[in-house]
Design a protein around this motif. Structure first.
Motif, PDB file in Angstrom:
ATOM      1  N   TYR A  67       0.838  -1.208   0.000  1.00 52.32           N
ATOM      2  CA  TYR A  67       0.000   0.000   0.000  1.00 52.32           C
ATOM      3  C   TYR A  67       0.871   1.256   0.000  1.00 52.32           C
ATOM      4  O   TYR A  67       0.574   2.217  -0.723  1.00 52.32           O
ATOM      5  CB  TYR A  67      -0.939   0.030   1.209  1.00 52.32           C
ATOM      6  CG  TYR A  67      -1.528   1.406   1.376  1.00 52.32           C
ATOM      7  CD1 TYR A  67      -2.543   1.846   0.523  1.00 52.32           C
ATOM      8  CD2 TYR A  67      -1.014   2.306   2.305  1.00 52.32           C
ATOM      9  CE1 TYR A  67      -3.045   3.131   0.610  1.00 52.32           C
ATOM     10  CE2 TYR A  67      -1.507   3.597   2.393  1.00 52.32           C
ATOM     11  CZ  TYR A  67      -2.521   4.007   1.554  1.00 52.32           C
ATOM     12  OH  TYR A  67      -2.998   5.288   1.633  1.00 52.32           O
ATOM     13  N   ARG A  68       1.948   1.279   0.798  1.00 52.70           N
ATOM     14  CA  ARG A  68       2.809   2.466   0.861  1.00 52.70           C
ATOM     15  C   ARG A  68       3.402   2.769  -0.512  1.00 52.70           C
ATOM     16  O   ARG A  68       3.521   3.943  -0.897  1.00 52.70           O
ATOM     17  CB  ARG A  68       3.909   2.242   1.901  1.00 52.70           C
ATOM     18  CG  ARG A  68       4.935   3.366   2.030  1.00 52.70           C
ATOM     19  CD  ARG A  68       4.329   4.717   2.336  1.00 52.70           C
ATOM     20  NE  ARG A  68       3.602   4.784   3.594  1.00 52.70           N
ATOM     21  CZ  ARG A  68       3.097   5.900   4.109  1.00 52.70           C
ATOM     22  NH1 ARG A  68       3.256   7.058   3.465  1.00 52.70           N
ATOM     23  NH2 ARG A  68       2.421   5.872   5.235  1.00 52.70           N
ATOM     24  N   ASN A  69       3.747   1.750  -1.279  1.00 54.09           N
ATOM     25  CA  ASN A  69       4.254   1.974  -2.636  1.00 54.09           C
ATOM     26  C   ASN A  69       3.175   2.568  -3.534  1.00 54.09           C
ATOM     27  O   ASN A  69       3.457   3.420  -4.390  1.00 54.09           O
ATOM     28  CB  ASN A  69       4.784   0.663  -3.225  1.00 54.09           C
ATOM     29  CG  ASN A  69       6.048   0.187  -2.535  1.00 54.09           C
ATOM     30  OD1 ASN A  69       6.817   0.994  -2.018  1.00 54.09           O
ATOM     31  ND2 ASN A  69       6.270  -1.119  -2.517  1.00 54.09           N
ATOM     32  N   TYR A  70       1.921   2.117  -3.347  1.00 48.09           N
ATOM     33  CA  TYR A  70       0.804   2.721  -4.089  1.00 48.09           C
ATOM     34  C   TYR A  70       0.641   4.189  -3.691  1.00 48.09           C
ATOM     35  O   TYR A  70       0.430   5.063  -4.549  1.00 48.09           O
ATOM     36  CB  TYR A  70      -0.476   1.939  -3.788  1.00 48.09           C
ATOM     37  CG  TYR A  70      -1.759   2.669  -4.115  1.00 48.09           C
ATOM     38  CD1 TYR A  70      -2.266   2.683  -5.413  1.00 48.09           C
ATOM     39  CD2 TYR A  70      -2.469   3.349  -3.124  1.00 48.09           C
ATOM     40  CE1 TYR A  70      -3.436   3.365  -5.716  1.00 48.09           C
ATOM     41  CE2 TYR A  70      -3.640   4.026  -3.420  1.00 48.09           C
ATOM     42  CZ  TYR A  70      -4.124   4.035  -4.713  1.00 48.09           C
ATOM     43  OH  TYR A  70      -5.279   4.709  -4.993  1.00 48.09           O
ATOM     44  N   TRP A  71       0.738   4.464  -2.398  1.00 48.81           N
ATOM     45  CA  TRP A  71       0.594   5.835  -1.895  1.00 48.81           C
ATOM     46  C   TRP A  71       1.644   6.758  -2.508  1.00 48.81           C
ATOM     47  O   TRP A  71       1.343   7.911  -2.850  1.00 48.81           O
ATOM     48  CB  TRP A  71       0.703   5.816  -0.371  1.00 48.81           C
ATOM     49  CG  TRP A  71       0.678   7.163   0.265  1.00 48.81           C
ATOM     50  CD1 TRP A  71      -0.424   7.872   0.655  1.00 48.81           C
ATOM     51  CD2 TRP A  71       1.812   7.991   0.576  1.00 48.81           C
ATOM     52  NE1 TRP A  71      -0.048   9.081   1.193  1.00 48.81           N
ATOM     53  CE2 TRP A  71       1.315   9.172   1.154  1.00 48.81           C
ATOM     54  CE3 TRP A  71       3.189   7.830   0.433  1.00 48.81           C
ATOM     55  CZ2 TRP A  71       2.158  10.193   1.588  1.00 48.81           C
ATOM     56  CZ3 TRP A  71       4.027   8.846   0.852  1.00 48.81           C
ATOM     57  CH2 TRP A  71       3.504  10.022   1.431  1.00 48.81           C
ATOM     58  N   LYS A  72       2.871   6.272  -2.641  1.00 49.19           N
ATOM     59  CA  LYS A  72       3.938   7.103  -3.196  1.00 49.19           C
ATOM     60  C   LYS A  72       3.617   7.544  -4.619  1.00 49.19           C
ATOM     61  O   LYS A  72       4.012   8.636  -5.034  1.00 49.19           O
ATOM     62  CB  LYS A  72       5.263   6.335  -3.182  1.00 49.19           C
ATOM     63  CG  LYS A  72       5.850   6.127  -1.794  1.00 49.19           C
ATOM     64  CD  LYS A  72       7.119   5.290  -1.869  1.00 49.19           C
ATOM     65  CE  LYS A  72       7.708   5.048  -0.493  1.00 49.19           C
ATOM     66  NZ  LYS A  72       8.912   4.166  -0.545  1.00 49.19           N
ATOM     67  N   ARG A  73       2.886   6.710  -5.362  1.00 49.29           N
ATOM     68  CA  ARG A  73       2.546   7.042  -6.751  1.00 49.29           C
ATOM     69  C   ARG A  73       1.286   7.892  -6.850  1.00 49.29           C
ATOM     70  O   ARG A  73       0.958   8.364  -7.945  1.00 49.29           O
ATOM     71  CB  ARG A  73       2.348   5.767  -7.568  1.00 49.29           C
ATOM     72  CG  ARG A  73       3.557   4.842  -7.609  1.00 49.29           C
ATOM     73  CD  ARG A  73       3.384   3.750  -8.665  1.00 49.29           C
ATOM     74  NE  ARG A  73       2.167   2.977  -8.446  1.00 49.29           N
ATOM     75  CZ  ARG A  73       2.110   1.874  -7.697  1.00 49.29           C
ATOM     76  NH1 ARG A  73       3.197   1.417  -7.078  1.00 49.29           N
ATOM     77  NH2 ARG A  73       0.973   1.208  -7.553  1.00 49.29           N
ATOM     78  N   THR A  74       0.580   8.069  -5.753  1.00 48.87           N
ATOM     79  CA  THR A  74      -0.699   8.786  -5.792  1.00 48.87           C
ATOM     80  C   THR A  74      -0.707   9.941  -4.798  1.00 48.87           C
ATOM     81  O   THR A  74      -0.250  11.044  -5.107  1.00 48.87           O
ATOM     82  CB  THR A  74      -1.851   7.809  -5.509  1.00 48.87           C
ATOM     83  OG1 THR A  74      -1.592   7.112  -4.272  1.00 48.87           O
ATOM     84  CG2 THR A  74      -1.978   6.779  -6.636  1.00 48.87           C
ATOM     85  N   PHE A  75      -1.170   9.704  -3.590  1.00 55.45           N
ATOM     86  CA  PHE A  75      -1.303  10.776  -2.607  1.00 55.45           C
ATOM     87  C   PHE A  75       0.046  11.302  -2.135  1.00 55.45           C
ATOM     88  O   PHE A  75       0.122  12.416  -1.608  1.00 55.45           O
ATOM     89  CB  PHE A  75      -2.106  10.285  -1.399  1.00 55.45           C
ATOM     90  CG  PHE A  75      -3.535   9.959  -1.716  1.00 55.45           C
ATOM     91  CD1 PHE A  75      -4.486  10.957  -1.805  1.00 55.45           C
ATOM     92  CD2 PHE A  75      -3.931   8.645  -1.942  1.00 55.45           C
ATOM     93  CE1 PHE A  75      -5.800  10.670  -2.108  1.00 55.45           C
ATOM     94  CE2 PHE A  75      -5.250   8.348  -2.240  1.00 55.45           C
ATOM     95  CZ  PHE A  75      -6.184   9.363  -2.329  1.00 55.45           C
ATOM     96  N   GLY A  76       1.102  10.512  -2.294  1.00 52.33           N
ATOM     97  CA  GLY A  76       2.424  10.959  -1.845  1.00 52.33           C
ATOM     98  C   GLY A  76       3.118  11.906  -2.798  1.00 52.33           C
ATOM     99  O   GLY A  76       4.164  12.453  -2.472  1.00 52.33           O
ATOM    100  N   LYS A  77       2.554  12.114  -3.970  1.00 55.27           N
ATOM    101  CA  LYS A  77       3.170  13.029  -4.938  1.00 55.27           C
ATOM    102  C   LYS A  77       2.985  14.464  -4.485  1.00 55.27           C
ATOM    103  O   LYS A  77       1.934  14.835  -3.954  1.00 55.27           O
ATOM    104  CB  LYS A  77       2.551  12.830  -6.325  1.00 55.27           C
ATOM    105  CG  LYS A  77       2.800  11.450  -6.920  1.00 55.27           C
ATOM    106  CD  LYS A  77       2.143  11.301  -8.284  1.00 55.27           C
ATOM    107  CE  LYS A  77       2.787  12.191  -9.316  1.00 55.27           C
ATOM    108  NZ  LYS A  77       2.229  11.940 -10.666  1.00 55.27           N
TER     109      LYS A  77
END
Length: 272
Positions: free
Chosen positions: A198-208
């Motif tokens: 999930y954290r890797n998904y977050w980096k590509r979405t909300f973490g940008k």
């Protein structure tokens, strides 16, 4: 033009997905099931709550005295399965923790598989970096009479609220460590596979944080994501050594707070 195609695009998208079991039956309409509903606004980042709910290993430690016991902690192995809208992890037959993009958690936690069933749907909606709204629905086919007995219903709700704030108290400290540049999942083990994915998904979405990020940038488009982040920081106080420490934000639904007293995030020296 784009204005003309928008209504048809919305129509093709269809209604939002409902809370369903693995057979596709709507849980709200399933015979013999009742729903418990709760909603909380919390000053923690939604990604931390999602990771927490995807991590079954935290239960014996974070939920001592409610749904967990540290004496019963044991090694766990996570098995991952892809689903139509996300991923699902399982450490025990009949139970699972699931994530559905962009911010929904699905938990199947039957107290007695085959007899007592329980589904939990949790929407962890980001309202700003470091802030979220949790919309929680729990469906069960046991103790259904509690819904019609207000004193017992309040007891159930109080117990569920305490569980949420056991996580909340843990995640406040975790959020502060990340703001101090601590590394997320710096020492992950196999059972952490699901929250790490999930954290890797977050980096590509909300973490940008660039111009393509999903965050609102203010009315004139100039607001930086760090400015949004500062909207959720804690007020400061000073300990007996003169060191500045952040205070936990008071939350009126947090039954774990001592009434009338702010609790510092860091441990304080014992009073001699």
């Amino acid at each position: 033009g784009p204005e003309d195609s928008a209504p048809s695009d919305a129509a093709e998208a269809g209604p939002p997905p409902r809370d369903v079991d693995d057979e596709g039956t709507a849980l709200l309409e399933k015979i013999g099931y009742v729903c418990q509903y709760m909603c909380f606004d919390l000053p923690i980042d939604h990604s931390l709550m999602i990771e927490n709910l995807l991590d079954p290993a935290h239960i014996p430690f974070a939920h001592e005295g409610t749904i967990g016991r540290r004496s019963q902690a044991e090694p766990l192995e996570m098995k991952i399965k892809k689903t139509p809208r996300g991923i699902r992890g399982q450490v025990k037959e009949g139970y699972f923790n699931g994530f559905e993009a962009p911010c929904t958690i699905v938990l199947h936690t039957p107290p007695k598989p085959g007899k007592m069933d329980m589904w939990q749907y949790v929407n962890c909606t980001p309202t700003a970096p470091g802030q979220m709204r949790m919309v929680y629905r729990s469906y069960r086919n046991w103790a259904t009479f509690v819904q019609w007995l207000p004193p017992l219903r309040r007891m159930f709700e109080s117990f569920s609220t305490k569980i949420v704030f056991q996580d909340y108290n843990l995640l406040l400290g975790q959020q502060m460590r990340l703001r101090e540049k601590g590394l997320a999942w710096n020492a992950a083990i196999q059972v952490d596979t699901l929250p790490v994915m999930y954290r890797n998904y977050w980096k590509r979405t909300f973490g940008k944080t660039d111009k393509d990020s999903p965050w609102w940038r203010g009315w004139d488009g100039s607001l930086d994501v760090e400015d949004l982040d500062r909207l959720g920081v804690f007020s400061k106080d000073f300990d007996c050594n003169g060191c500045a420490v952040p205070h936990r934000p008071h939350h009126p639904q947090n039954s774990l707070e001592v009434s009338g007293r702010l609790a510092p995030l860091r441990p304080q020296p014992a009073q001699g």
